[in-house]
Design a protein around this motif. Structure first.
Motif, PDB file in Angstrom:
ATOM      1  N   ASN A 114       0.808  -1.214   0.000  1.00 33.81           N
ATOM      2  CA  ASN A 114       0.000   0.000   0.000  1.00 33.81           C
ATOM      3  C   ASN A 114       0.843   1.266   0.000  1.00 33.81           C
ATOM      4  N   TYR A 115       0.250   2.304  -0.578  1.00 34.03           N
ATOM      5  CA  TYR A 115       0.828   3.642  -0.521  1.00 34.03           C
ATOM      6  C   TYR A 115      -0.293   4.604  -0.138  1.00 34.03           C
ATOM      7  N   LEU A 155       4.143   4.049   3.506  1.00 33.72           N
ATOM      8  CA  LEU A 155       4.053   2.728   2.899  1.00 33.72           C
ATOM      9  C   LEU A 155       3.505   1.727   3.911  1.00 33.72           C
ATOM     10  N   GLY A 156       2.723   0.766   3.422  1.00 30.16           N
ATOM     11  CA  GLY A 156       2.150  -0.231   4.314  1.00 30.16           C
ATOM     12  C   GLY A 156       2.041  -1.586   3.644  1.00 30.16           C
ATOM     13  N   ALA A 178      -5.469  -6.055   9.015  1.00 33.13           N
ATOM     14  CA  ALA A 178      -5.155  -4.633   9.110  1.00 33.13           C
ATOM     15  C   ALA A 178      -3.916  -4.352   8.268  1.00 33.13           C
ATOM     16  N   GLN A 179      -3.949  -3.255   7.528  1.00 33.08           N
ATOM     17  CA  GLN A 179      -2.806  -2.863   6.713  1.00 33.08           C
ATOM     18  C   GLN A 179      -1.932  -1.930   7.556  1.00 33.08           C
ATOM     19  N   SER A 180      -0.747  -2.408   7.899  1.00 31.77           N
ATOM     20  CA  SER A 180       0.138  -1.672   8.800  1.00 31.77           C
ATOM     21  C   SER A 180       0.991  -0.676   8.022  1.00 31.77           C
ATOM     22  N   PHE A 181       0.950   0.577   8.453  1.00 32.18           N
ATOM     23  CA  PHE A 181       1.663   1.653   7.770  1.00 32.18           C
ATOM     24  C   PHE A 181       2.745   2.243   8.659  1.00 32.18           C
ATOM     25  N   SER A 182       3.758   2.785   8.015  1.00 34.58           N
ATOM     26  CA  SER A 182       4.724   3.608   8.727  1.00 34.58           C
ATOM     27  C   SER A 182       4.062   4.950   9.062  1.00 34.58           C
ATOM     28  N   LEU A 221       2.993   8.771   9.144  1.00 36.67           N
ATOM     29  CA  LEU A 221       2.914   9.935   8.262  1.00 36.67           C
ATOM     30  C   LEU A 221       3.678  11.066   8.949  1.00 36.67           C
ATOM     31  N   GLU A 222       4.689  11.596   8.285  1.00 34.79           N
ATOM     32  CA  GLU A 222       5.530  12.632   8.877  1.00 34.79           C
ATOM     33  C   GLU A 222       5.263  13.961   8.168  1.00 34.79           C
TER      34      GLU A 222
END
Length: 466
Positions: free
Chosen positions: A200-201, A229-230, A254-258, A260-261
C-alpha cells in the motif's frame, strides 16, 4: 526509486478516491459497484473478486484484463451553531451552513487474472484505490472580523477565521492505493482457497492540521502532503455448489503503515513544529452468499470493519501535555478519529434475460462509525454514506471485449451531529474539565455534516483467446 514509482502509480490510480462506507470504497469497478459491492461468493468480474475474496478468481479459466474509470461527485454540507452570548455579552446566537466546492473526481482501477481450464492454480494482480476522504470547505465570509458581519444571516462559526476561534478554510485529502498479488488454488472442483499479499501507498494532507498543537498567537498550522508505505494480506475460501449455491468468506488483515511525517507551516508562512501520525487501514471480515439459476445471479455480503482496533481510528480526544506549565491539560492536538466498528450489507442482482445486455441493481447499507459526541473530530472526513443505490449494465463490443457501466447514488441518511469542542481548560474560562467535560463540549453548540454522492463509471474487460 521504488517509492518514486509507487508515488507515480498512486497519483494515477487513486488521486481522488473517496470512501463510501467509513473511508472504505464499497466496491471496485463498474460490475462490482453495480452489485452493491457484493462479490465474496458471487465473482461476476475479476475486479470484484480480487477486491473481496482472492479464492473466487478460481472461477476464471482465461487470461482477462479489466480497466475502469469513474466520474465521482459529492456534496458535503458542514453546519455549526453557537448559543447566544458566546460572541460577547448580549450577542445573539449564530448558525450557518458551508457547502463543499471540490467538484468532480476521477476513480480509476485496473486488474488482471491468469487462469487455465486444466489448471488448479489461478493468479491475479490488481491496483485499486480502495480508500480515501476529502473535503474543501471555504472560510466563512460573514464572520466577526468582517466590518459587514451580520450574525442574523447565515454564518457558520466552525469556518470563522482562526483569529475568531474557528478553523477557517478546511481542506483534507487522504488517498490509499493498494497493489495485490493473488493466488487461488482449487482443492476440489467445488472448493477453493486464496491468498493475497497486499502492498500500500497512502498520503494525507490537512489544512489546518488538528494533529498539531496550536500556537497561542498563530493558531493551527497547515500540513504538507505526507506519505506512508504499508503492507498486509487477505485470505479467502470459496464453495461453488453444482446446484448454483455459493458460499464465500474472506479476511483482510489490518494494513500496517509507517508514520505519516508532516512538515507544517503557520498561516503567516513561518515554520511550525513537525508532527508524526500513524494511520493504518482496518481489518475487514467478509461473508457472502451467492445463487445463480437461469437468467439470474444473486449476491449478498456482510462485512465487519474493525476501526476500534486500528491505529489512527481507535483513539479519541485531545493529547494531554505531560510536562511544562501546561502539564495535565490538553495541548489542542487531536489523538485520533475515535471511530466505531461498522457493519456493511451489500446486495446485488443480475438479470441476463435480455440478449447482449445483462442488467444489474445493487444496494449497500452501512452503519455510521462516528459517535455523535465525537463528530467534531471527523470534520476532515465526512464521507460517510448510509445508503447507496446502483444500476449497471454490460454490453459485448466483440467476442472478447465487454463494456460495463454503472450509475451510483448515495446518501448519508441524515446528519451526523454533536457538540462543538474546545480544549481550553475551565481554569482559563474554557469548557474542558478532566472529570466533568473531558472532550470540552461547548454547552448549547452544534456541529454537523451530511452529504450525497453520485458517480458514473465505465469499464472495459478483455478476455484473451486461448
Amino acid at each position: 526509486m521504488k517509492k518514486y514509482f509507487l508515488k507515480c502509480a498512486f497519483l494515477f490510480l487513486s488521486a481522488v478516491v473517496y470512501g463510501q462506507t467509513g473511508h472504505i470504497m464499497q466496491g471496485v469497478g463498474a460490475v462490482n459497484m453495480s452489485m452493491g459491492g457484493a462479490s465474496t461468493a458471487q465473482p461476476l468480474d475479476i475486479s470484484g473478486a480480487l477486491q473481496w475474496n482472492p479464492a473466487t478468481i478460481s472461477t476464471f479459466d482465461r487470461k482477462i484484463i479489466d480497466f475502469n474509470i469513474g466520474f465521482f461527485s459529492s456534496s458535503p454540507e458542514l453546519s455549526s451553531s453557537l448559543p447566544a452570548g458566546m460572541l460577547g455579552p448580549g450577542a445573539p446566537g449564530v448558525s450557518g451552513v458551508t457547502e463543499d466546492d471540490r467538484g468532480i473526481s476521477l476513480m480509476p482501477a485496473i486488474a488482471m487474472v491468469w487462469g487455465k481450464e486444466d489448471s488448479k492454480h489461478t493468479f491475479g494482480v490488481s491496483a485499486f484505490g480502495i480508500s480515501g476522504f476529502g473535503v474543501t470547505f471555504p472560510e466563512e465570509a460573514n464572520n466577526p472580523m468582517s466590518s459587514a458581519f451580520n450574525p442574523l444571516e447565515n454564518s457558520n462559526p466552525v469556518n470563522y477565521p482562526q483569529a475568531a476561534r474557528g478553523f477557517g478554510h478546511v481542506e483534507s485529502d487522504y488517498m490509499l492505493l493498494q497493489v495485490g498479488f493473488t493466488w487461488s488454488y482449487e482443492i476440489t472442483e467445488t472448493f477453493s482457497i486464496g491468498v493475497q499479499p497486499t502492498f500500500n501507498y497512502a498520503a494525507l494532507e490537512l489544512a489546518p492540521s488538528p494533529l498539531s498543537s496550536p500556537s497561542q498567537t498563530l493558531g493551527y498550522p497547515t500540513s504538507d502532503k505526507a506519505s506512508s508505505l504499508g503492507f498486509g494480506a487477505q485470505f479467502g475460501m470459496f464453495y461453488n455448489s453444482p446446484k448454483g449455491f455459493k458460499l464465500g468468506a474472506s479476511y483482510k488483515t489490518a494494513q500496517s503503515f509507517s508514520d505519516l511525517e508532516f512538515k507544517n507551516t503557520y498561516l503567516n508562512g513561518t515554520s511550525a513544529p513537525d508532527t508524526a501520525f500513524n494511520m493504518d487501514y482496518p481489518a475487514i471480515l467478509s461473508f457472502g452468499l451467492g445463487y445463480s439459476k437461469g437468467d439470474f445471479d444473486f449476491a449478498i455480503d456482510y462485512r465487519m470493519v474493525d476501526y476500534e482496533n486500528t491505529d489512527g481510528f481507535a483513539d479519541n480526544g485531545w493529547e494531554i501535555a505531560t510536562s511544562g506549565p501546561g502539564a495535565n491539560f490538553p495541548t489542542g492536538a487531536v489523538k485520533g478519529f475515535g471511530w466505531e466498528n461498522i457493519n456493511i450489507i451489500s446486495i446485488g442482482l443480475q438479470y441476463k434475460g435480455i440478449e447482449k445486455l445483462p442488467l444489474r441493481i445493487g444496494y449497500t447499507n452501512s452503519s455510521n462509525p462516528i459517535a455523535n459526541e465525537l463528530a467534531f473530530f471527523s470534520i476532515p472526513a465526512t464521507a460517510v454514506i448510509a445508503n447507496a443505490f446502483q444500476f449497471g449494465f454490460s454490453y459485448p463490443l466483440t467476442d472478447s471485449l465487454m463494456l460495463n457501466g454503472v450509475y451510483h447514488y448515495g446518501t448519508s441518511d441524515g446528519k451526523t451531529e454533536g457538540s462543538m469542542l474546545d480544549p481550553t481548560p475551565d481554569v482559563m474560562g474554557g469548557p474542558w474539565n478532566a472529570n466533568t467535560n473531558p472532550l470540552g463540549a461547548i454547552p448549547g453548540s452544534m456541529i454537523g455534516y451530511e452529504m450525497t454522492t453520485s458517480m458514473i463509471q465505465f469499464g472495459v474487460s478483455y478476455t484473451f483467446k486461448q
